[in-house]
Design an enzyme around this catalytic site. Structure first.
Site, PDB file in Angstrom:
ATOM      1  CG  HIS A  54       7.013  46.439  57.236  1.00 10.43           C
ATOM      2  ND1 HIS A  54       6.387  46.336  56.024  1.00 10.43           N
ATOM      3  CD2 HIS A  54       6.669  47.648  57.747  1.00 10.43           C
ATOM      4  CE1 HIS A  54       5.693  47.450  55.793  1.00 10.43           C
ATOM      5  NE2 HIS A  54       5.856  48.261  56.827  1.00 10.43           N
ATOM      6  CD  GLU A  56       7.229  40.846  56.302  1.00  4.57           C
ATOM      7  OE1 GLU A  56       7.264  41.792  57.116  1.00  4.57           O
ATOM      8  OE2 GLU A  56       6.239  40.612  55.592  1.00  4.57           O
ATOM      9  CB  CYS A  90       4.125  45.262  52.329  1.00  2.00           C
ATOM     10  SG  CYS A  90       5.805  45.773  52.752  1.00  2.00           S
ATOM     11  CB  CYS A  93       8.495  42.836  53.181  1.00  2.00           C
ATOM     12  SG  CYS A  93       8.551  43.942  54.604  1.00  2.00           S
TER      13      CYS A  93
HETATM   14 ZN   LIG Z   1       6.465  44.796  54.729  1.00  2.00          ZN
END
Ligand SMILES: [Zn+2]
Length: 173
Positions: A54, A56, A90, A93
């Site tokens: 992701h 992040e 999410c 993260c």
């Molecule tokens: Zn994430």
């Protein structure tokens, strides 16, 4: 919002657009340490065939690289770093951000499927012993643009949805 915040979210949105153009979930982010951009990340899951890449996570790794190159203590750097991201982090993260002890996250739209800052779970502010520190969130910044990109992506991802509609329309003529 300050002019610098405006500029940073603009940059994060450009990263999200780049993700979209590369067939990735359109999420872009920046890590800003004492007014300096240390990392710019975007979702790279499809490209790397790694579900954890992701935006992040990509940005966290860049900050760690920066710390290594500049001989800085990551704990001190992350303690003074803000994350600017187009979509609510999410659950995964949000937990990673807690572990790195990033104090502030400015984000655009809600992440209704996987959000870890209130939408699904409250990883950002819950009392989680042994899981880093809670962090502050500023939500809703340029959310419409971020949502629009997600919608565009999920329309592309699900080719049956728009096509069947078109077909139905054609049949009914
Ligand atoms: Zn994430």
């Amino acid at each position: 919002m300050e002019a610098t915040t405006e500029a940073w979210m603009d940059r994060a949105l450009r990263m999200a657009k780049e993700a979209l153009e590369n067939g990735e979930v359109p999420v872009g982010c920046l890590m800003v340490y004492k007014n300096e951009i240390l990392a710019t990340g975007r979702n790279e899951v499809n490209e790397t065939k790694n579900a954890t890449r992701h935006a992040e996570m990509v940005a966290i790794d860049q900050v760690l690289d920066w710390c290594h190159q500049h001989d800085k203590d990551p704990d001190e750097v992350f303690a003074h770093t803000a994350l600017y991201v187009t979509v609510e982090p999410c659950i995964m993260c949000a937990a990673a951000l807690r572990m790195m002890k990033i104090p502030l996250v400015v984000y655009g739209c809600q992440n209704e499927r996987f959000g870890g800052c209130g939408s699904v779970l409250n990883i950002s502010s819950d009392d989680l012993i042994g899981t880093g520190e809670p962090f502050q969130c500023i939500a809703g910044y340029r959310a419409e643009e971020a949502v629009e990109m997600l919608k565009t992506f999920y329309r592309q991802e699900n080719p049956n949805a728009p096509k069947s509609k078109v077909r139905k329309k054609e049949c009914s003529k």
